[in-house]
Design an enzyme around this catalytic site. Sequence first.
Site, mmCIF file in Angstrom:
data_model
loop_
_atom_site.group_PDB
_atom_site.id
_atom_site.type_symbol
_atom_site.label_atom_id
_atom_site.label_comp_id
_atom_site.label_asym_id
_atom_site.label_seq_id
_atom_site.Cartn_x
_atom_site.Cartn_y
_atom_site.Cartn_z
ATOM 1 N N LEU A 1 4.571 4.769 -10.904
ATOM 2 C CA LEU A 1 4.875 5.234 -12.270
ATOM 3 C C LEU A 1 3.839 4.790 -13.294
ATOM 4 C CD1 LEU A 1 8.022 4.026 -11.129
ATOM 5 C CD2 LEU A 1 8.554 5.669 -12.915
ATOM 6 N N HIS B 1 -0.183 21.497 -29.363
ATOM 7 C CA HIS B 1 1.226 21.151 -29.119
ATOM 8 C C HIS B 1 1.922 22.257 -28.316
ATOM 9 C CE1 HIS B 1 4.811 18.910 -31.195
ATOM 10 N NE2 HIS B 1 4.769 18.763 -29.885
ATOM 11 N N ALA C 1 1.131 4.468 -15.795
ATOM 12 C CA ALA C 1 0.329 5.518 -16.424
ATOM 13 C C ALA C 1 0.165 5.208 -17.897
ATOM 14 C CB ALA C 1 1.029 6.875 -16.271
ATOM 15 N N SER D 1 -1.592 15.502 -20.088
ATOM 16 C CA SER D 1 -1.074 16.349 -19.005
ATOM 17 C C SER D 1 -2.191 16.731 -18.027
ATOM 18 C CB SER D 1 -0.352 17.575 -19.552
ATOM 19 O OG SER D 1 -1.160 18.287 -20.456
ATOM 20 N N ASP E 1 -4.119 -4.518 -12.566
ATOM 21 C CA ASP E 1 -4.586 -3.230 -13.082
ATOM 22 C C ASP E 1 -4.864 -2.287 -11.906
ATOM 23 O OD1 ASP E 1 -5.912 -1.156 -14.325
ATOM 24 O OD2 ASP E 1 -7.224 -2.463 -15.517
ATOM 25 N N ARG F 1 12.202 20.837 -26.020
ATOM 26 C CA ARG F 1 12.068 19.935 -24.877
ATOM 27 C C ARG F 1 13.408 19.880 -24.146
ATOM 28 N NH1 ARG F 1 7.699 21.022 -26.087
ATOM 29 N NH2 ARG F 1 5.959 19.688 -26.684
ATOM 30 N N THR G 1 5.105 14.565 -14.416
ATOM 31 C CA THR G 1 5.743 15.150 -15.606
ATOM 32 C C THR G 1 5.742 16.681 -15.547
ATOM 33 O OG1 THR G 1 5.381 15.472 -17.972
ATOM 34 C CG2 THR G 1 3.473 14.846 -16.711
ATOM 35 N N GLU H 1 4.892 18.348 -17.971
ATOM 36 C CA GLU H 1 3.843 18.793 -18.890
ATOM 37 C C GLU H 1 2.640 19.382 -18.149
ATOM 38 O OE1 GLU H 1 3.098 16.285 -22.278
ATOM 39 O OE2 GLU H 1 5.060 15.353 -22.093
ATOM 40 N N ARG I 1 0.827 18.498 -34.132
ATOM 41 C CA ARG I 1 -0.091 17.898 -33.154
ATOM 42 C C ARG I 1 -1.017 18.990 -32.599
ATOM 43 N NH1 ARG I 1 3.308 15.832 -28.267
ATOM 44 N NH2 ARG I 1 3.155 13.733 -29.088
ATOM 45 N N LYS J 1 -2.463 13.825 -15.660
ATOM 46 C CA LYS J 1 -1.340 13.797 -14.706
ATOM 47 C C LYS J 1 -1.490 14.929 -13.684
ATOM 48 C CE LYS J 1 1.850 11.433 -14.630
ATOM 49 N NZ LYS J 1 2.100 10.085 -14.029
#
Length: 350
Positions: A81, A290, A83, A157, A59, A220, A131, A133, A287, A160
């Site tokens: 990577l 969104h 996440a 997001s 972990d 997208r 990303t 995002e 969502r 990130k």
Amino acid sequence: MKVLITGGAGFIGSHVVRLFVNKYPNSQIYNLDKLTYAGNLANLSDIENKPNYTFIKGDIVDAGFINKLFEEHKFNAVIHLAAESHVDRSIADPLAFVFTNVIGTVNLLNAAKEQFKKDNASFKRFYHVSTDEVYGTLGDMGLFTETTAYDPHSPYSASKASSDHFVRAYFDTYKLPAVISNCSNNYGPYHFPEKLIPLCINNIKNNKPLPIYGKGENVRDWLFVEDHARAIDVIFHKAQDGSTYNIGGHNEWTNIDVIRLLCRIMDKKLNRAEGTNEKLITFVKDRAGHDLRYAIDSTKLQNELEWKPSLQFEEGLTKTVEWYLNNEEWLNNVTSGAYANYYEGQYVKR
Ligand SMILES: NC(=O)c1ccc[n+]([C@@H]2O[C@H](COP(=O)([O-])OP(=O)(O)OC[C@H]3O[C@@H](n4cnc5c(N)ncnc54)[C@H](O)[C@@H]3O)[C@@H](O)[C@H]2O)c1
């Protein structure tokens, strides 16, 4: 080179691990993964016995474990990577995203920094995979470039974005040789069927409703996952320390058009009359928060490092559908939960 790849049992990570293990037989590739619900060692069954591949279960939130791992192996590079990656899950449980995406990243940065401090020359690269995002949302026009201001809207997001800031801070403060890439939406084999495309492939196969948020108008920019892995390879080897690259397919689609195309491809593949699968489309409540549109300008990567996407969308989507239809066992083991018991080619009872 001893390269530590985190999150290698996940969707994109497994493609990166496979590419590096096969392409660089003289490098030792270590895959560190906690095996959350999104991690599946069966994604790597074809390379698990290669002599340059080692799997480590662990972990990244556990700082003591990460520090010991670096002391033991003295990695020359990290491709990060690991996440929590699903926006809907981040809305339900934001803190899990803070732990893995923020604290986990800082733990890796600290361990890499210590090693870099001890032996400057031996630690070459900290590559953080992020990303698009983080940039927030676009209106009808424009593209995200590497200088677009961060404006994250979901807990995913935001976590990130925070990790990206830490990576840049470690480059600026400690000169840690770090690079970041921000990629658009990926699709392809081994994608966990909670995400739009594999979820709909699975539901079409089983004649179940295809849930589309709102009116399906969100846009997208889709990229085939193997093209992302190739971009990571190029950036890992060629980018300058401290640089950032956007990765995208110049391939914008509204969600509803993606699903209509998928329905048409699968009508043919499943020998159903044209229009059959589209009847499964069901609009559901949108969502929260969104983002309307993401679109990436990857000119910098294309011009400076000569990368470009290899597949047109319809070709990539057809290839993806074929993969899911030909890998029924993988899909059944994921949907039934049996994948959690995969160990070296077998599904064992624990
Ligand atoms: N999927 C996309 O479209 C996309 C696009 C751009 C960027 N990204 C980024 O790429 C990376 C990989 O995305 P993905 O879609 O393959 O994700 P994924 O959810 O399929 O895989 C994530 C992997 O990380 C592992 N992991 C999670 N928490 C961990 C922890 N605390 N310690 C160790 N391992 C842990 C999981 O077990 C899993 O194997 C993420 O950083 C994501 O933000 C994804």
